[in-house]
Design a protein around this motif. Structure first.
Motif, mmCIF file in Angstrom:
data_model
loop_
_atom_site.group_PDB
_atom_site.id
_atom_site.type_symbol
_atom_site.label_atom_id
_atom_site.label_comp_id
_atom_site.label_asym_id
_atom_site.label_seq_id
_atom_site.Cartn_x
_atom_site.Cartn_y
_atom_site.Cartn_z
ATOM 1 N N PRO A 1 0.823 -1.206 0.000
ATOM 2 C CA PRO A 1 0.000 0.000 0.000
ATOM 3 C C PRO A 1 0.859 1.257 0.000
ATOM 4 O O PRO A 1 1.959 1.280 0.553
ATOM 5 C CB PRO A 1 -0.790 -0.136 1.299
ATOM 6 N N GLU A 2 0.332 2.285 -0.639
ATOM 7 C CA GLU A 2 1.050 3.556 -0.685
ATOM 8 C C GLU A 2 1.179 4.130 0.712
ATOM 9 O O GLU A 2 0.288 4.005 1.550
ATOM 10 C CB GLU A 2 0.304 4.540 -1.589
ATOM 11 N N LYS A 3 2.290 4.813 0.970
ATOM 12 C CA LYS A 3 2.520 5.392 2.288
ATOM 13 C C LYS A 3 1.561 6.539 2.546
ATOM 14 O O LYS A 3 1.065 6.706 3.663
ATOM 15 C CB LYS A 3 3.972 5.872 2.391
ATOM 16 N N HIS A 4 1.286 7.344 1.528
ATOM 17 C CA HIS A 4 0.377 8.483 1.667
ATOM 18 C C HIS A 4 -0.662 8.429 0.555
ATOM 19 O O HIS A 4 -0.342 8.114 -0.589
ATOM 20 C CB HIS A 4 1.130 9.810 1.592
ATOM 21 N N VAL A 5 -1.902 8.764 0.885
ATOM 22 C CA VAL A 5 -2.959 8.819 -0.118
ATOM 23 C C VAL A 5 -2.773 10.060 -0.970
ATOM 24 O O VAL A 5 -2.510 11.149 -0.446
ATOM 25 C CB VAL A 5 -4.356 8.844 0.557
ATOM 26 N N ARG A 6 -2.927 9.911 -2.270
ATOM 27 C CA ARG A 6 -2.895 11.060 -3.176
ATOM 28 C C ARG A 6 -4.301 11.254 -3.713
ATOM 29 O O ARG A 6 -4.851 10.379 -4.366
ATOM 30 C CB ARG A 6 -1.895 10.817 -4.323
ATOM 31 N N TYR A 7 -4.893 12.408 -3.414
ATOM 32 C CA TYR A 7 -6.301 12.644 -3.703
ATOM 33 C C TYR A 7 -6.502 13.190 -5.114
ATOM 34 O O TYR A 7 -5.673 13.934 -5.634
ATOM 35 C CB TYR A 7 -6.895 13.635 -2.699
ATOM 36 N N VAL A 8 -7.609 12.813 -5.699
ATOM 37 C CA VAL A 8 -8.077 13.407 -6.946
ATOM 38 C C VAL A 8 -9.202 14.369 -6.592
ATOM 39 O O VAL A 8 -10.125 14.010 -5.849
ATOM 40 C CB VAL A 8 -8.596 12.328 -7.919
ATOM 41 N N HIS A 9 -9.134 15.594 -7.082
ATOM 42 C CA HIS A 9 -10.152 16.582 -6.730
ATOM 43 C C HIS A 9 -11.490 16.204 -7.368
ATOM 44 O O HIS A 9 -11.590 16.026 -8.587
ATOM 45 C CB HIS A 9 -9.726 17.971 -7.197
ATOM 46 N N LYS A 10 -12.526 16.064 -6.547
ATOM 47 C CA LYS A 10 -13.853 15.664 -7.013
ATOM 48 C C LYS A 10 -14.913 16.503 -6.325
ATOM 49 O O LYS A 10 -14.693 17.034 -5.240
ATOM 50 C CB LYS A 10 -14.114 14.183 -6.696
ATOM 51 N N HIS A 11 -16.061 16.576 -6.944
ATOM 52 C CA HIS A 11 -17.262 17.111 -6.313
ATOM 53 C C HIS A 11 -18.261 15.970 -6.151
ATOM 54 O O HIS A 11 -18.274 15.030 -6.941
ATOM 55 C CB HIS A 11 -17.883 18.226 -7.156
ATOM 56 N N PHE A 12 -19.105 16.070 -5.104
ATOM 57 C CA PHE A 12 -20.048 14.998 -4.800
ATOM 58 C C PHE A 12 -21.454 15.566 -4.669
ATOM 59 O O PHE A 12 -21.658 16.612 -4.047
ATOM 60 C CB PHE A 12 -19.656 14.282 -3.505
ATOM 61 N N THR A 13 -22.429 14.876 -5.263
ATOM 62 C CA THR A 13 -23.832 15.295 -5.226
ATOM 63 C C THR A 13 -24.673 14.167 -4.656
ATOM 64 O O THR A 13 -24.573 13.017 -5.104
ATOM 65 C CB THR A 13 -24.339 15.636 -6.645
ATOM 66 N N TRP A 14 -25.497 14.488 -3.658
ATOM 67 C CA TRP A 14 -26.394 13.492 -3.066
ATOM 68 C C TRP A 14 -27.324 12.954 -4.141
ATOM 69 O O TRP A 14 -28.047 13.709 -4.787
ATOM 70 C CB TRP A 14 -27.177 14.103 -1.926
ATOM 71 N N SER A 15 -27.316 11.653 -4.349
ATOM 72 C CA SER A 15 -28.094 11.038 -5.420
ATOM 73 C C SER A 15 -28.479 9.628 -5.006
ATOM 74 O O SER A 15 -27.889 8.638 -5.454
ATOM 75 C CB SER A 15 -27.264 11.020 -6.712
ATOM 76 N N PRO A 16 -29.467 9.496 -4.117
ATOM 77 C CA PRO A 16 -29.789 8.186 -3.531
ATOM 78 C C PRO A 16 -30.230 7.168 -4.566
ATOM 79 O O PRO A 16 -30.910 7.488 -5.536
ATOM 80 C CB PRO A 16 -30.913 8.510 -2.546
#
Length: 333
Positions: free
Chosen positions: A271-286
């Motif tokens: 496993p990677e030592k540090h997480v590298r994030y991808v910039h995302k937006h999230f919308t509630w969509s049940p």
């Protein structure tokens, strides 16, 4: 009875709150005293929340003629003068639970004690635990219950977005008849703090059967958020978001999860030592489809099943998170 009406869909609107006006008029036609406190905007999916640190400010709604063709009524930032005889509803910039608190304790003393809180009618069903635990409609009723006031959460399970006046009127009449039956002398169930009623909005519903039900204990399947890999320039508002959800959008933005392992020379690295994030937006969509699948698998008897079959469900509820038996004494570890 003196009935306080709250909801989570806000003031009358063809797009987001098409049922509340009809319910209030039907309650009044049955000679009930009706006091109204509603959120000033769409507040669905908010449960029993309060806005901590926010000063709640009221505005005042003057309802017009009951109509399913267009929105009627006007909003004012100042109340009517004392000598006015116009009907006036209170709007607050907060949640259904806050509407209950403000309605019970800060207005309407001159009309006598509030006998019952009716939360709704919600624009859409509130069957099964997955929906009910997030519902602002259930949240308003739960707030009343923990204030020691009897409460009923009323939800309308619609099957089309066209609002037929006669069908809405029939659903409202059935809802009021059930409210009057449940609150009749000696009829309120022992130990019951609130009831959740789900009425299908369909022609002839007043003649169809009504069943006692248990709430289906289901769970969400997977993420209920849609992800956008490319940032959107402007977030959608609460009303637009809720309208999109009601349209039954089932597309799930799965995205691509970042892998914690990479292949090197045919072998997986650690496993990677540090997480590298991808910039995302999230919308509630049940994921409605996932909930409907649990209803099918659960079979007859639940609130979800009864409403799916076109009948009205009535679920007695306690306002608590009940413990699991079998764990007693000291926990040693």
């Amino acid at each position: 009875m003196h009935i306080l009406v709250v909801n989570d869909d806000g003031p009358p609107s063809q797009h987001s709150s098409p049922y509340v006006h009809s319910l209030i008029r039907t309650l009044q036609s049955h000679n009930h005293t009706v006091s109204v406190v509603l959120p000033n905007t769409q507040r669905s999916w908010i449960g029993k929340a309060h806005m901590v640190g926010q000063t709640v400010k009221p505005s005042y709604f003057l309802p017009g003629e009951l109509s399913t063709a267009h929105d009627t009524g006007t909003v004012s930032h100042a109340p009517q003068p004392p000598h006015s005889d116009r009907e006036e509803w209170l709007l607050v910039d907060s949640t259904p639970a806050s509407c209950v608190q403000i309605g019970l304790h800060h207005y309407f003393d001159s009309r006598g004690p509030i006998d019952l809180v009716v939360s709704g009618p919600n624009y859409g069903r509130n069957t099964t635990a997955a929906f009910a635990l997030s519902s602002g409609t259930l949240g308003g009723a739960l707030e009343a219950a923990i204030c020691g006031v009897r409460a009923i959460a009323l939800s309308y399970a619609f099957s089309e977005r066209v609002h037929h006046a006669e069908v809405i009127a029939e659903a409202a009449e059935l809802g009021v008849r059930l409210i009057e039956h449940l609150t009749g002398e000696g009829r309120w169930g022992e130990g019951v703090q609130l009831y959740s009623i789900n009425v299908p909005v369909q022609k002839g519903i007043g003649e169809r059967k009504v069943y006692w039900t248990k709430m289906l204990q289901n769970q969400w399947k997977g993420s209920q958020f849609r992800e956008e890999m490319v940032p959107v320039e402007e977030d959608e508002g609460a009303e637009e978001g809720e309208e999109r959800i009601r349209e039954g959008e089932l597309w799930r933005g799965e995205g691509k999860r970042e892998q914690s392992k990479v292949e090197k020379n045919g072998e997986a690295a650690g496993p990677e030592k540090h997480v590298r994030y991808v910039h995302k937006h999230f919308t509630w969509s049940p994921n409605f489809q996932g909930v409907y699948e649990t209803v099918e698998k659960g079979g007859p008897g639940s609130d979800g099943w009864v409403v799916k079959e076109g009948f009205t469900s009535v679920t007695p509820i306690k306002a608590n998170f009940w413990h699991v038996d079998g764990f007693e004494g000291e926990l040693k570890f």
